[in-house]
Design an enzyme around this catalytic site. Structure first.
Site, short mmCIF file in Angstrom:
data_model
loop_
_atom_site.label_atom_id
_atom_site.label_comp_id
_atom_site.label_asym_id
_atom_site.label_seq_id
_atom_site.Cartn_x
_atom_site.Cartn_y
_atom_site.Cartn_z
CE LYS A 57 -3.86 1.98 2.70
NZ LYS A 57 -4.73 1.80 3.89
CB SER B 31 -8.07 3.67 2.90
OG SER B 31 -7.24 3.03 3.85
CB SER C 108 -8.43 0.82 5.75
OG SER C 108 -9.18 1.97 5.52
N1 GLN Z 1 -13.17 4.22 6.39
C1 GLN Z 1 -12.59 4.66 7.64
C2 GLN Z 1 -12.18 6.11 7.52
O1 GLN Z 1 -12.40 6.69 6.50
C3 GLN Z 1 -11.43 3.79 8.00
C4 GLN Z 1 -10.22 4.09 7.23
C5 GLN Z 1 -9.04 3.24 7.60
O2 GLN Z 1 -9.19 2.20 8.25
N2 GLN Z 1 -7.86 3.73 7.25
O3 GLN Z 1 -11.65 6.67 8.44
#
Ligand code: GLN
Length: 487
Positions: A79, A154, A178
């Site tokens: 990532k 994400s 995410s």
């Molecule tokens: N969707 C969640 C957010 O937007 C979690 C994101 C993540 O785990 N990095 O904060």
């Protein structure tokens, strides 16, 4: 020879060991595949072709000498939140579009030391803020199961890379879901370990008390293998835990006879897509048929997890992202009138809308006068949620439920409605707030889109989660299904 891209990390490892192919051959095959298909999916921010081929050559030479690391010659992708020396590390943001990291994250260093070959850096929501990959500066990633749908976020580039068979494994990070939500939406396995189990050094910070690195793979067996390499104490991360790392692969073979599986009633209430609920219940019934017992458990404060998270995470992000000032690194606005103009325009032009929304929310909840009402209150509720889990884990070994409320949604459907987007993490956020390990495993399909079973365990129960997921995968083949366009 079986097509290389269809094989799991463990199968590829065995093939390399038997000298059926070399790492250079394997790396070339996957790079070719990526060159042919990446444009359809937009998985990569950077493809590190030359570095990958050089690493594969080194891995083959090491094998010839008999000097073989745990992941020798095996391809992975990172990532783009993990710092990689000499390679762009964008975090999905215009702010870091010009940033070449001068050092490697601990995770990157450890995987490289074990012999892994990095094919590239994957697209992601900007600074990991999002559930659909649509907040990325580089545009959305598409779901290999349906190109009109999101692969989740994400870590959507990582999940799509594994689902499309670009690589057998990918790193990810999970602050609120995410790793697990994109894994669920793409039919892959995603594990977020216990907070502190894997070093955060060199992983660009979003919300430091919640961020945790993990992996996305097709099998739990592969996840166990990678996690074993990534986990462990790191003195460069002050919240890293100094405890020995168990041999995760050694334990996955044990049966789950007698495993106590907790079921939370609220997880199956309104809000869960009916067919998704059916698939998850079938998976839980499968665990029972394998000898597990189910117990209903109560998490009275869990309904408050989303609002709690959306106070704590923005608060921490507003502090973490203050370092992007247009002066030291990253994007700098052209021709500033003065210092203030430099700060304001660099941040105004360098950050996207969702990141700005979080920074503003975070600054607000931390401001004098609102701190007690919002931030302090959220911390108190966070403690209640952690206690709920602690009480539940006195009675059960794991808690099972859905990973996401529905299968993959269409790109564009939720992007203008932050609350709807935030609700995608309703089942995953609790584990982050309580620092618990959790995994998502493919458990079927609804309208040809994958569904994930979510398992949460007490601190350091990664072995139980991996074992449960592996035993389930021995009985099912959902993880072997491949999207039609990527066979
Ligand atoms: N969707 C969640 C957010 O937007 C979690 C994101 C993540 O785990 N990095 O904060």
């Amino acid at each position: 020879m079986m097509k290389l891209h269809t094989q799991t990390l463990s199968e590829l490892s065995a093939g390399l060991e038997r000298r059926e192919f070399t790492s250079v051959e394997l790396t070339k095959a996957l790079l070719d595949r990526i060159a042919t298909h990446n444009d359809k999916l937009n998985v990569f921010v950077t493809i590190t072709k030359d570095e990958a081929l050089a690493a594969a050559e080194r891995a083959d030479a090491a094998r010839a000498r008999g000097d073989v690391g745990a992941l020798n010659g095996l391809p992975i992708v990172h990532k783009d939140i993990f710092c990689t020396r000499g390679v762009k590390t964008s975090c999905g943001s215009r702010m870091l579009d010009n940033f070449i990291s001068p050092y490697d994250a601990t995770v990157v260093e450890k995987l490289a030391a074990a012999g892994a070959v990095v094919l590239g850096k994957t697209n992601m929501d900007e600074f990991a803020m999002g559930s659909s990959n649509e907040t990325s500066f580089y545009g959305p990633v598409k779901n290999p199961w349906n190109l009109d749908c999101s692969p989740g976020g994400s870590s959507g580039g990582s999940s799509a890379a594994v689902a499309a068979r670009f690589a057998p494994a990918a790193t990810g990070t999970d602050t609120g879901g995410s790793i697990r939500q994109p894994a669920a939406l793409t039919g892959t396995v995603g594990i977020k370990p216990t907070y502190g189990r894997v070093s955060r050094y060199g992983m660009i910070a979003f919300a430091s008390s919640l961020d945790q690195a993990g992996v996305i793979t097709r099998s739990a067996e592969d996840a166990a293998r990678l996690l074993g390499v990534m986990a462990g104490f790191d003195e460069r991360d002050s919240t890293s835990i100094d405890q020995p790392v168990p041999d995760y692969t050694a334990e996955i073979g044990r049966s789950i006879e007698g495993l106590r599986v907790g079921i939370v009633r609220q997880h199956f209430d309104a809000g869960l897509d009916e067919q998704t609920g059916v698939r998850v219940k079938e998976a839980i019934a499968a665990l029972e048929s394998m000898g597990a017992t189910t117990v209903e458990v109560n998490l009275p404060s869990i309904d408050l997890s989303v609002p709690t998270y959306y106070v704590v995470a923005p608060a921490e992000c507003s502090s973490n992202l203050s370092r992007f000032d247009g002066v030291r690194f990253g994007y700098r606005a052209k021709d500033p009138e003065d210092l203030l103009d430099l700060y304001c325009r660099s941040r105004g032009e360098g950050f996207g809308d969702e990141v700005k929304r979080r920074i503003m929310t975070g600054a607000y909840v931390l401001s004098a006068g609102y701190y007690d009402a919002y931030y302090l209150k959220a911390q108190q509720v966070r403690a209640l949620i952690a206690e709920d889990f602690k009480r539940a884990f006195a009675e059960v070994d794991v808690i099972a439920g859905p990973t996401a409320p529905a299968p993959a949604f269409r790109l564009g459907d939720k992007v203008d409605d932050p609350i709807q987007m935030y609700l995608n993490d309703i089942y995953t956020i609790g584990a982050n707030l309580a620092g618990l390990p959790a995994i998502s495993v493919p458990c079927g399909f609804v309208d040809n889109l994958p569904v994930g079973l979510h398992l949460v365990g007490p601190h350091f129960a990664e072995s139980d989660l991996l074992r449960c997921a592996h035993q389930y995968q021995l009985q099912t083949d959902f993880h072997r299904a491949c999207p039609e366009a990527f066979q």
